[in-house]
Design a protein around this motif. Structure first.
Motif, PDB file in Angstrom:
ATOM      1  N   GLN A  16      -3.595  -8.024  -6.675  1.00 15.75           N
ATOM      2  CA  GLN A  16      -2.770  -7.152  -7.509  1.00 15.75           C
ATOM      3  C   GLN A  16      -2.151  -6.106  -6.587  1.00 15.75           C
ATOM      4  O   GLN A  16      -2.822  -5.198  -6.109  1.00 15.75           O
ATOM      5  CB  GLN A  16      -3.597  -6.475  -8.607  1.00 15.75           C
ATOM      6  N   GLU A  19       0.144  -1.336  -9.816  1.00 16.78           N
ATOM      7  CA  GLU A  19       0.019  -1.226 -11.266  1.00 16.78           C
ATOM      8  C   GLU A  19       1.360  -0.949 -11.941  1.00 16.78           C
ATOM      9  O   GLU A  19       1.516  -1.170 -13.140  1.00 16.78           O
ATOM     10  CB  GLU A  19      -0.975  -0.120 -11.625  1.00 16.78           C
ATOM     11  N   PHE A  68      -0.051 -10.333  -8.081  1.00 16.30           N
ATOM     12  CA  PHE A  68      -0.057  -9.894  -9.463  1.00 16.30           C
ATOM     13  C   PHE A  68       0.405  -8.449  -9.486  1.00 16.30           C
ATOM     14  O   PHE A  68       0.562  -7.806  -8.450  1.00 16.30           O
ATOM     15  CB  PHE A  68      -1.467 -10.053 -10.053  1.00 16.30           C
ATOM     16  N   SER A 298      -7.848  -5.746  -6.902  1.00 18.05           N
ATOM     17  CA  SER A 298      -6.981  -4.905  -7.720  1.00 18.05           C
ATOM     18  C   SER A 298      -6.182  -3.958  -6.834  1.00 18.05           C
ATOM     19  O   SER A 298      -6.458  -3.786  -5.641  1.00 18.05           O
ATOM     20  CB  SER A 298      -7.814  -4.098  -8.723  1.00 18.05           C
TER      21      SER A 298
END
Length: 355
Positions: A16, A19, A68, A298
């Motif tokens: 990822q 965000e 991602f 993440s």
């Protein structure tokens, strides 16, 4: 699962990158109406040197990579990472909302990620009611621009896929999207996925188990998935099943790979999904092999084994190397727990439906 247990390195790496996203899609579990990121005050972005270190550490084992987000194409260092991964002869795919495809078409063809998954949820008005005004036109223009850029370079990459999320707002327009609104011949793949969700009871039980077994105090990622099945009551399950089978037949006739979540496209199976009767689904599973092969990093550096729920980290790449985390006690503890039974919210994870 015994073979996967012998792996010294994960064979599937999801990173990822950030965000941040430039859209606010209504059904999105990150930025939608109940999204987990809406309350964040400081959005995270994985430091490029950290991302490069993670890639370099696992590149010799030739894993499959995915990016991602948020929206991956907003990440400033994405081109450096694509180049390193592809020069290492590894496959790389990632989803995109498609709004930046036209701007970056030439760069995408130049760096050549293996595949892009572009999100569309219906004809213009239907899509834009979920994703924002003007998004459909931007995506269609981007697909066309990227297709022309590939042709100009006589390149196969990136291959193009369109992914569609079925919701109460678009269930009647799935077939129309692929028959009348998209030139399917330019695509390598199509994926139609029922909206992921979990019930309040499932999430509460999951939170209790994580507190008791792993001392995890909060589960915001899981909470973002909570939906009352009553929200899906207006869906014509038989009509939706017929539409999905029709799109599958169209793809088969054009040599386009077709994926669906769930795989079984029968009325009862889809009805059981949207009415939270997962135990009656044909696609019901009692085990998941993903935690034995996949590591997800993440944007905050946390490492998990689940693509959907970041609530249970097993380490952080700002503090340890990925392989040290992968071979560590926390992952073994998690795997031991999952040998016995899945978590209550696993039915809301898209990986759950992968064979």
């Amino acid at each position: 699962m015994n073979l996967a247990e012998t792996l010294a390195s994960p064979s599937w790496i999801v990173i990822q990158l950030l965000e941040q996203c430039n859209l606010r899609c209504r059904m999105c579990y990150e930025w939608g109406e109940t999204g987990a990121y809406r309350e964040l005050h400081n959005l995270a972005m994985l430091d490029l040197p950290v991302a490069q270190r993670v890639v370099a550490e696992v590149l010799p084992s030739k894993p499959v990579f995915e990016f991602f987000g948020g929206e991956p194409l907003l990440y400033p260092g994405i081109w450096d990472l694509i180049q390193v991964i592809r020069s290492g002869c590894c496959d790389l795919s990632f989803p995109t909302n498609g709004t930046l495809l036209a701007e970056y078409a030439d760069r995408l063809v130049e760096t050549g990620p293996t595949q892009l998954w572009v999100s569309l949820d219906g004809p213009r008005d239907v899509n834009d009611s979920q994703r924002g005004s003007g998004v459909f036109e931007d995506v269609i223009n981007g697909l066309d621009r990227l297709h022309r850029a590939r042709s100009a370079r006589n390149s196969d990459f990136p291959r193009l896929g369109v992914t569609c999320v079925v919701t109460p707002a678009n269930f009647a327009n799935i077939e129309e999207l692929f028959v009348n609104c998209i030139d399917v011949s330019m695509l390598a793949s199509v994926s139609i996925e029922l909206q992921s969700y979990a019930t309040a009871d499932q999430v509460q039980q999951y939170a209790r188990e994580l507190r008791a077994d792993f001392d995890i105090a909060a589960t915001p990622c899981a909470q973002a998935y909570v939906r009352d099945p009553v929200e899906f009551a207006a869906i014509d399950f038989a009509g939706l099943a017929r539409q999905m089978r029709s799109v599958r037949s169209l793809c088969d006739s054009r040599g386009v790979r077709f994926y669906s979540q769930p795989r079984t496209l029968e009325t009862a199976n889809i009805q059981n999904y949207f009415t939270a009767n997962w135990e009656r689904m044909t696609d019901r599973r009692s085990r998941c092999g993903v935690p034995w092969i996949s590591a997800e990093i993440s944007a905050r550096g946390d490492v998990t084994t689940c693509h959907t729920f970041y609530d249970l980290p097993i380490g952080n790449v700002y503090e340890q190397g990925l392989l040290e985390i992968w071979r560590g006690a926390k992952l073994k503890r998690l795997q031991s727990r999952l040998r016995g039974k899945l978590f209550p919210i696993c039915t809301a994870c898209c990986r759950y439906y992968i064979d």
